[in-house]
Design a protein around this motif. Structure first.
Motif, PDB file in Angstrom:
ATOM      1  N   SER A  80      63.220  85.045  -4.854  1.00  0.00           N
ATOM      2  CA  SER A  80      63.379  83.601  -5.008  1.00  0.00           C
ATOM      3  C   SER A  80      64.857  83.257  -4.870  1.00  0.00           C
ATOM      4  O   SER A  80      65.713  84.146  -4.828  1.00  0.00           O
ATOM      5  N   ASP A  81      65.157  81.972  -4.784  1.00  0.00           N
ATOM      6  CA  ASP A  81      66.535  81.535  -4.951  1.00  0.00           C
ATOM      7  C   ASP A  81      66.938  81.754  -6.403  1.00  0.00           C
ATOM      8  O   ASP A  81      66.094  81.960  -7.276  1.00  0.00           O
ATOM      9  N   PHE A  82      68.234  81.686  -6.652  1.00  0.00           N
ATOM     10  CA  PHE A  82      68.737  81.826  -8.012  1.00  0.00           C
ATOM     11  C   PHE A  82      69.191  80.459  -8.524  1.00  0.00           C
ATOM     12  O   PHE A  82      69.868  79.715  -7.811  1.00  0.00           O
ATOM     13  N   HIS A  83      68.828  80.152  -9.756  1.00  0.00           N
ATOM     14  CA  HIS A  83      69.119  78.831 -10.319  1.00  0.00           C
ATOM     15  C   HIS A  83      69.849  78.971 -11.646  1.00  0.00           C
ATOM     16  O   HIS A  83      69.556  79.866 -12.451  1.00  0.00           O
ATOM     17  N   ALA A  85      71.274  76.757 -15.224  1.00  0.00           N
ATOM     18  CA  ALA A  85      70.796  75.659 -16.071  1.00  0.00           C
ATOM     19  C   ALA A  85      71.437  74.328 -15.696  1.00  0.00           C
ATOM     20  O   ALA A  85      70.836  73.264 -15.898  1.00  0.00           O
ATOM     21  N   ASP A  86      72.646  74.361 -15.142  1.00  0.00           N
ATOM     22  CA  ASP A  86      73.324  73.110 -14.785  1.00  0.00           C
ATOM     23  C   ASP A  86      72.928  72.591 -13.410  1.00  0.00           C
ATOM     24  O   ASP A  86      73.509  71.631 -12.911  1.00  0.00           O
ATOM     25  N   GLY A  87      71.939  73.246 -12.771  1.00  0.00           N
ATOM     26  CA  GLY A  87      71.460  72.801 -11.472  1.00  0.00           C
ATOM     27  C   GLY A  87      72.077  73.504 -10.283  1.00  0.00           C
ATOM     28  O   GLY A  87      71.673  73.269  -9.134  1.00  0.00           O
ATOM     29  N   ALA A  88      73.054  74.376 -10.516  1.00  0.00           N
ATOM     30  CA  ALA A  88      73.662  75.124  -9.410  1.00  0.00           C
ATOM     31  C   ALA A  88      72.671  76.152  -8.874  1.00  0.00           C
ATOM     32  O   ALA A  88      71.826  76.672  -9.608  1.00  0.00           O
ATOM     33  N   ASP A  89      72.791  76.448  -7.579  1.00  0.00           N
ATOM     34  CA  ASP A  89      71.887  77.383  -6.916  1.00  0.00           C
ATOM     35  C   ASP A  89      72.669  78.395  -6.095  1.00  0.00           C
ATOM     36  O   ASP A  89      73.755  78.105  -5.591  1.00  0.00           O
ATOM     37  N   ILE A  90      72.093  79.572  -5.949  1.00  0.00           N
ATOM     38  CA  ILE A  90      72.546  80.574  -4.985  1.00  0.00           C
ATOM     39  C   ILE A  90      71.329  80.953  -4.153  1.00  0.00           C
ATOM     40  O   ILE A  90      70.311  81.400  -4.688  1.00  0.00           O
ATOM     41  N   SER A  91      71.426  80.757  -2.866  1.00  0.00           N
ATOM     42  CA  SER A  91      70.278  80.966  -1.986  1.00  0.00           C
ATOM     43  C   SER A  91      69.912  82.440  -1.873  1.00  0.00           C
ATOM     44  O   SER A  91      70.781  83.330  -1.864  1.00  0.00           O
ATOM     45  N   LYS A  92      68.618  82.695  -1.718  1.00  0.00           N
ATOM     46  CA  LYS A  92      68.139  84.055  -1.491  1.00  0.00           C
ATOM     47  C   LYS A  92      68.627  84.613  -0.158  1.00  0.00           C
ATOM     48  O   LYS A  92      68.531  85.827   0.071  1.00  0.00           O
ATOM     49  N   GLU A  93      69.164  83.743   0.706  1.00  0.00           N
ATOM     50  CA  GLU A  93      69.723  84.219   1.973  1.00  0.00           C
ATOM     51  C   GLU A  93      70.940  85.109   1.746  1.00  0.00           C
ATOM     52  O   GLU A  93      71.393  85.790   2.666  1.00  0.00           O
ATOM     53  N   ASN A  94      71.497  85.090   0.542  1.00  0.00           N
ATOM     54  CA  ASN A  94      72.640  85.938   0.216  1.00  0.00           C
ATOM     55  C   ASN A  94      72.228  87.323  -0.264  1.00  0.00           C
ATOM     56  O   ASN A  94      73.088  88.105  -0.684  1.00  0.00           O
ATOM     57  N   ILE A  95      70.937  87.625  -0.208  1.00  0.00           N
ATOM     58  CA  ILE A  95      70.423  88.918  -0.655  1.00  0.00           C
ATOM     59  C   ILE A  95      70.012  89.746   0.563  1.00  0.00           C
ATOM     60  O   ILE A  95      69.318  89.262   1.451  1.00  0.00           O
ATOM     61  N   THR A  96      70.457  90.994   0.581  1.00  0.00           N
ATOM     62  CA  THR A  96      70.041  91.920   1.628  1.00  0.00           C
ATOM     63  C   THR A  96      69.339  93.100   0.982  1.00  0.00           C
ATOM     64  O   THR A  96      69.847  93.686   0.016  1.00  0.00           O
ATOM     65  N   VAL A  97      68.168  93.435   1.504  1.00  0.00           N
ATOM     66  CA  VAL A  97      67.350  94.533   0.973  1.00  0.00           C
ATOM     67  C   VAL A  97      67.353  95.666   1.993  1.00  0.00           C
ATOM     68  O   VAL A  97      67.171  95.437   3.197  1.00  0.00           O
ATOM     69  N   GLY A 166      66.709  84.503 -11.239  1.00  0.00           N
ATOM     70  CA  GLY A 166      65.826  84.557 -10.078  1.00  0.00           C
ATOM     71  C   GLY A 166      64.779  85.630 -10.296  1.00  0.00           C
ATOM     72  O   GLY A 166      64.708  86.263 -11.357  1.00  0.00           O
ATOM     73  N   THR A 167      63.962  85.849  -9.269  1.00  0.00           N
ATOM     74  CA  THR A 167      62.853  86.794  -9.387  1.00  0.00           C
ATOM     75  C   THR A 167      62.695  87.572  -8.092  1.00  0.00           C
ATOM     76  O   THR A 167      62.813  87.014  -6.995  1.00  0.00           O
ATOM     77  N   ALA A 168      62.429  88.865  -8.242  1.00  0.00           N
ATOM     78  CA  ALA A 168      61.994  89.690  -7.120  1.00  0.00           C
ATOM     79  C   ALA A 168      60.514  89.978  -7.295  1.00  0.00           C
ATOM     80  O   ALA A 168      60.067  90.292  -8.406  1.00  0.00           O
ATOM     81  N   ARG A 169      59.754  89.829  -6.231  1.00  0.00           N
ATOM     82  CA  ARG A 169      58.316  90.133  -6.287  1.00  0.00           C
ATOM     83  C   ARG A 169      58.017  91.274  -5.325  1.00  0.00           C
ATOM     84  O   ARG A 169      58.408  91.224  -4.153  1.00  0.00           O
ATOM     85  N   VAL A 170      57.367  92.306  -5.854  1.00  0.00           N
ATOM     86  CA  VAL A 170      56.917  93.405  -5.014  1.00  0.00           C
ATOM     87  C   VAL A 170      55.479  93.141  -4.603  1.00  0.00           C
ATOM     88  O   VAL A 170      54.623  92.819  -5.438  1.00  0.00           O
ATOM     89  N   LEU A 171      55.235  93.246  -3.308  1.00  0.00           N
ATOM     90  CA  LEU A 171      53.925  92.923  -2.733  1.00  0.00           C
ATOM     91  C   LEU A 171      53.251  94.174  -2.210  1.00  0.00           C
ATOM     92  O   LEU A 171      53.909  95.143  -1.826  1.00  0.00           O
TER      93      LEU A 171
END
Length: 577
Positions: A80-83, A85-97, A166-171
């Motif tokens: 997921s994106d990272f959020h 409490a003050d409304g700031a976000d860090i996009s999941k596009e900044n994560i590399t697996v 944020g959350t990582a989900r394993v599928l």
């Protein structure tokens, strides 16, 4: 006998049935643990992620999956994106697996290593270069087998200080199997894109081209692939020397040297100017911290060499790059070579005395007038007790006061094909089969000994050896010696374009480079004494340093929290004790 048998039968029939075997076990591992396929699960597995990082920093962790009694197929991961409490976000596009692939080590590098399967090549789910999905995901998991995923989060420079969730989900075959909560605390300081510790790691573009294409194709192909690898190194805070290894074309007549700079400037210019990494990508604006002066072998006379070097010095001054230029004067000269090194150094000084000259040698008074950058072995910074004769020419650190001191590691860290030996235990090492702290500690040693730069002879040495670098990576007695990349060919990794495949060791070197930036910031904000207190928690001697992952990472955490308070104007006790 019958009664005894009856008692046993009753006991067996009333005992609880064994618990059903779990089809999947998983846990979180820190980046200083190399997870091998058959390592047992930890007694108290971590099931959540708690990361801390400054802005403009990469921060990794590992998710380890272990198969149960049956094969598991179609495993994948999403974030997921990272959020905050003050409304700031860090996009999941900044994560590399990355999928951690293992290589077969037939023989250990040293007493610190071991034979068997070791994780090292990192196959990206989606790569950072062509942004293509590769074939490592989804993947299957064999029973009783560990599969680690290397996951790194890049914190953009614009990220607000605070705690993000944020959350990582394993599928499995597209269906969610379990979720992992991830917390990211962004500290209130920013790391520079251009590294403070200077580096010069060797790279041979021609051998890279042959590994990717099977043969030499065209000059354009050579330059394109070289730029790709140079960018990959820069994204790991490393500058290269060698590159395409093609010197500019020239004409020499009547003492005048005319050079066509266009192809050379197109290759190296963007990296020196800070335009190679475009806006919006990690480490935007990063510049290489060094560039070597390429001298073609066709210069037959001293007059031609002098004219060549003089032209380089003038061109680099005009372009604004001269602060990073150096002339690799000689590599590991023997005593008999010193007169020739001296003559070459004097010739370079006659061409232009501003050209920094580099030699891989401990300080020598015989060469003091012609060498600007001294590069001794890490082994020669301080003798190991009982082995004073290993570095016979080592003069002690006082000899480097007021001089430009770099250092390097070589097969002297693991033995150079010499079997065993206590001397070769404990040195920083970039080998595959050594504990991860050994891959990350070199930059801490640089801080302790006031070293300003690091040289390494090659990042793709196995590309030029016989066989495939994916399997033939043992050189000079070390597994991975001089090889920090693997050739990412579409036939092997999927996609349609060739890319560099990074190693876990390269990631750990970048972690060490970022640790160094923490120490620099501490020096700037709280003084050298404070920074040194933290440094001393990791390094006592070049051969004696913190090898416990948790203790290592706790020091880094304490540094970050101290910097966060300092950068935010909060006073309080500094945690360097």
């Amino acid at each position: 006998m019958c009664f005894r048998w009856l008692a046993i039968s009753l006991f067996l029939s009333t005992a609880p049935a064994p618990a059903a075997a779990r089809p999947l076990t998983w846990w979180i591992a820190n980046p200083l643990t190399k997870v091998r396929p058959q390592d047992p699960p930890p007694d108290s597995p971590r099931t959540s992620v708690d990361l801390h990082a400054g802005r403009n920093e990469f921060e990794p962790f590992q998710l380890v999956l272990r198969g149960g009694e049956k094969d598991l197929t179609g495993l994948d991961i999403e974030f997921s994106d990272f959020h905050a409490a003050d409304g700031a976000d860090i996009s999941k596009e900044n994560i590399t697996v990355y999928f951690e692939q293992c290589v077969d080590v037939a023989k250990s590098s040293s007493s610190n290593g071991a034979a068997g399967r070791w994780p090292d090549p990192l196959i990206p789910r989606v790569d950072r270069y062509a942004h293509e999905k590769r074939n490592a995901f989804p993947f299957d998991l064999a029973p009783g087998h560990n599969q680690a995923l290397w996951i790194e989060i890049y914190v953009p420079p614009s990220a607000r200080r605070g705690r993000y969730e944020g959350t990582a989900r394993v599928l499995s075959k597209g269906a969610a199997r379990f979720s992992v909560p991830v917390t990211l605390t962004v500290w209130g300081f920013k790391l520079p894109s251009t590294s403070t510790l200077r580096t010069s790691f060797g790279f041979n573009g021609t051998t890279a081209l042959k590994q990717h294409r099977g043969r030499y194709t065209t000059d354009d192909d050579l330059y394109a692939l070289t730029r790709l690898y140079t960018k990959a190194a820069l994204l790991h805070r490393i500058s290269i020397h060698g590159g395409s290894e093609v010197p500019p074309k020239y004409r020499y007549s009547n003492g005048h040297m005319q050079i066509d700079w266009a192809p050379y400037d197109a290759e190296v210019g963007p990296f020196l100017d800070g335009t190679a990494i475009p806006a919006g990508e990690p480490l935007y604006g990063a510049q290489t911290t060094s560039v070597e002066l390429r001298t073609p072998p066709s210069l037959d006379t001293e007059d031609q060499q002098t004219a060549w070097w003089k032209a380089w010095a003038g061109h680099f001054r005009k372009a604004g790059w001269s602060d990073r230029l150096f002339l690799y004067l000689w590599d590991e000269p023997r005593a008999a070579d010193l007169p020739k090194v001296l003559a070459r150094g004097r010739l370079a000084a006659a061409a232009d005395p501003s050209i920094p000259t580099l030699v891989t040698l401990p300080f020598s008074s015989q060469l003091a007038d012609v060498v600007r950058i001294w590069v001794p072995l890490v082994n020669c910074l301080e003798p190991k007790p009982g082995y004073d004769d290993f570095c016979e020419q080592a003069p002690g650190l006082d000899a480097y006061r007021g001089r430009d001191l770099w250092f390097y590691q070589s097969c002297a860290s693991h033995g150079c094909n010499i079997a065993g030996g206590a001397y070769f235990a404990g040195w920083p090492s970039y080998m595959i089969d050594v504990p991860a702290p050994a891959n990350r500690v070199m930059q801490w040693v640089a801080w302790k000994y006031r070293v300003r730069g690091e040289l390494y002879y090659s990042m793709d040495e196995a590309y030029s050896a016989a066989g495939d670098p994916w399997t033939n990576f043992r050189l000079f007695g070390g597994n991975g010696d001089g090889t920090l990349f693997y050739p990412g060919r579409p036939a092997q990794i999927g996609g349609t374009t060739d890319i560099p495949i990074e190693s876990i060791r390269l990631k750990l070197i970048r972690e060490g480079m970022e640790d160094y930036e923490y120490l620099v910031l501490l020096d700037r904000l709280a003084g050298r004494q404070t920074a040194d207190r933290f440094g001393d928690r990791i390094v006592q001697k070049p051969f004696l340093w913190e090898n416990n992952p948790e203790a290592f990472l706790n020091t880094r955490l304490d540094m970050g929290e101290t910097l966060d308070r300092l950068a935010s104007g909060v006073t309080g006790k500094l945690n360097g004790q």
